[in-house]
Design a protein around this motif. Sequence first.
Motif, PDB file in Angstrom:
ATOM      1  N   UNK A   1       0.828  -1.192  -0.017  1.00 40.57           N
ATOM      2  CA  UNK A   1       0.031   0.011   0.018  1.00 40.57           C
ATOM      3  C   UNK A   1       0.903   1.135  -0.092  1.00 40.57           C
ATOM      4  N   UNK A   2       2.110   1.250  -0.401  1.00 40.33           N
ATOM      5  CA  UNK A   2       2.938   2.535  -0.446  1.00 40.33           C
ATOM      6  C   UNK A   2       2.475   3.345  -1.309  1.00 40.33           C
ATOM      7  N   UNK A   3       1.565   2.935  -2.326  1.00 44.28           N
ATOM      8  CA  UNK A   3       1.384   3.840  -3.347  1.00 44.28           C
ATOM      9  C   UNK A   3       0.191   4.823  -2.890  1.00 44.28           C
ATOM     10  N   UNK A   4      -0.366   4.699  -1.692  1.00 39.31           N
ATOM     11  CA  UNK A   4      -1.329   5.319  -1.076  1.00 39.31           C
ATOM     12  C   UNK A   4      -1.034   5.816   0.590  1.00 39.31           C
ATOM     13  N   UNK A   5       0.295   5.644   0.590  1.00 36.66           N
ATOM     14  CA  UNK A   5       0.849   6.092   2.043  1.00 36.66           C
ATOM     15  C   UNK A   5       1.515   7.195   2.167  1.00 36.66           C
ATOM     16  N   UNK A   6       1.074   7.953   3.228  1.00 34.38           N
ATOM     17  CA  UNK A   6       1.943   9.102   3.700  1.00 34.38           C
ATOM     18  C   UNK A   6       2.802   8.900   4.708  1.00 34.38           C
ATOM     19  N   UNK A   7       3.843   9.092   4.741  1.00 38.29           N
ATOM     20  CA  UNK A   7       4.799   8.702   5.814  1.00 38.29           C
ATOM     21  C   UNK A   7       5.146   9.943   6.686  1.00 38.29           C
ATOM     22  N   UNK A   8       5.515   9.511   8.106  1.00 35.33           N
ATOM     23  CA  UNK A   8       5.550  10.817   8.810  1.00 35.33           C
ATOM     24  C   UNK A   8       6.942  10.858   9.514  1.00 35.33           C
ATOM     25  N   UNK A   9       7.676  11.903   9.629  1.00 30.30           N
ATOM     26  CA  UNK A   9       8.872  11.999  10.259  1.00 30.30           C
ATOM     27  C   UNK A   9       8.544  13.065  11.496  1.00 30.30           C
ATOM     28  N   UNK A  10       8.528  12.385  12.745  1.00 36.44           N
ATOM     29  CA  UNK A  10       8.576  13.265  13.969  1.00 36.44           C
ATOM     30  C   UNK A  10       9.516  13.535  14.578  1.00 36.44           C
TER      31      UNK A  10
ATOM     32  N   UNK B   1       5.910  12.989   1.991  1.00 38.38           N
ATOM     33  CA  UNK B   1       6.664  12.818   3.256  1.00 38.38           C
ATOM     34  C   UNK B   1       6.027  13.760   4.300  1.00 38.38           C
ATOM     35  N   UNK B   2       5.695  13.724   5.148  1.00 36.14           N
ATOM     36  CA  UNK B   2       5.175  14.671   6.291  1.00 36.14           C
ATOM     37  C   UNK B   2       5.924  14.751   7.512  1.00 36.14           C
ATOM     38  N   UNK B   3       6.478  16.088   7.795  1.00 40.91           N
ATOM     39  CA  UNK B   3       7.188  16.340   9.180  1.00 40.91           C
ATOM     40  C   UNK B   3       6.058  16.819  10.062  1.00 40.91           C
ATOM     41  N   UNK B   4       6.078  16.153  11.103  1.00 38.13           N
ATOM     42  CA  UNK B   4       5.202  16.383  12.039  1.00 38.13           C
ATOM     43  C   UNK B   4       5.927  17.171  13.153  1.00 38.13           C
TER      44      UNK B   4
END
Length: 500
Positions: free
Chosen positions: A211-220, A237-240
């Motif tokens: 499901x990587x093609x529909x994932x947002x990954x977070x960097x906290x 990629x999302x920076x929290x």
Amino acid sequence: MIHYIPRRFTVIRDRERCVDCGVCVHQCSNECHYFDEDGKTVLCNSDECVACHRCVDLCPKGALRIEKYVCDYRDNANWTPQYQQEICRQAETGSVLLSAMGNPKPYPIYWDKILLNASQVTNPSIDPLREPMEIRTILGRKPEKLEVEKKGKSITKMPPQVMIETPILFSAMSFGSISLNAQKSLAMAAKEIGTLFNTGEGGLHPDLQDYCDCAVVQVASGRFGVHKDYLNHSKFVEIKIGQGAKPGIGGHLPGEKVNVEVSNARMIPEGSDAISPAPHHDIYSIEDLRQLIWSLKQATDGKKPVSVKIAAVHNIAAIASGVARAGADIVVIDGFRGGTGAAPTRIRDNVGIPIELALAAADQRLRDEGIRSTVSLIAAGSFRCSSDIVKAIALGADACYIASAPLIAMGCHMCQTCNTGKCNWGIATQRPELTKRLNPEIAHKRVINLINAWNHEIKEIMGGMGINSIDSLRGNRLMLRGIGLSDKELEILGIKHAGE
């Protein structure tokens, strides 16, 4: 020992209906139900009840119901029963009060004080069943200008963007805070609907590689599970930086929730507490944030948009402007009603501002500075229905994150005890006997039904406005009217009062 705190709920058992089958005993993780010493008669311990309704829903004879326990205190508008009980709880434990889910305080809900416009004669409405309605949404930075060759073909190099089929995404809920089955249900639903789910700060479980093609990954701030493959196995990629339920503080996943799978996903020792510090220790300025955004874009060969998630606080407009100028492609603003697996009660209930005001202020600031097109805005923080989504887009959002709504669709009953890890519905727990209660094949279909219903309603509302494209709705505050709001509230929201 005297606890000084009365129970919150009472379990009522209808003895004429009850056959002592023991279903409630086996289904309750809080041990409210138990067999008597004879091993045959089922009894109740209401002190442990959290009103999750698992026993009520699964009782084959309909013999159970749960009622609020009424215990009158002396009338006191200041020292309410809630504050007295919380003082007693802290006097017993000496610890910080923890709560889950969103802010339950009776603060104004501005969505309920905003009305939508509708077309009539001179600008007729559109029938969404017979005419095309476009709700496809593109997230990411827009180019400053388009260069076109003589034949009309664009020669401008486009920044990395993400296209989704609906303006609704699934917000960050990490593996650890919720079960793998819950996260997998969201991933399956996102893939089928054509939208995205957010892994949260818990890394990416190997079972979700498809499901990587529909994932947002977070960097906290804790950098849990962050490595190059993790960053590249995503849509963006999302920076929290902040979270609506707990602005200004970090996160804490108790060690008892960190089993082998969580340990591997987060890259931390099994059984150890996963603590995210309040600040990123490499970000103390907008310049530092710019450096991290640049580094993440380098790690993904410039192919992934980078978003920055910030909590809605009083100077949100200036913060959003700074984040945009730091190079973020997407700015996520999370309002004070946003959900959480665990947050200090005092923080959850008293810090932050409503998403409605924060979104309107940020959108207007970016427009005033002429940089609105450099970023997309995603709003988060308790969207309860499709009309909330429509109002948010009209206030300036490109899309909306939802989290509590899909959990409720899966079976969550908002008992607000996620932090205990005893979720009877298999959602906010890592206990194997509980997680297996949530079947992803069933749960993801319920989430899909919810989003399909909301999409249909969004199209109907747009049709009623005479709008056939979500792009024409975005930031179109003329389609909104306030009711029962002060002049200052209307000014911040940028809308007129009903009747104007």
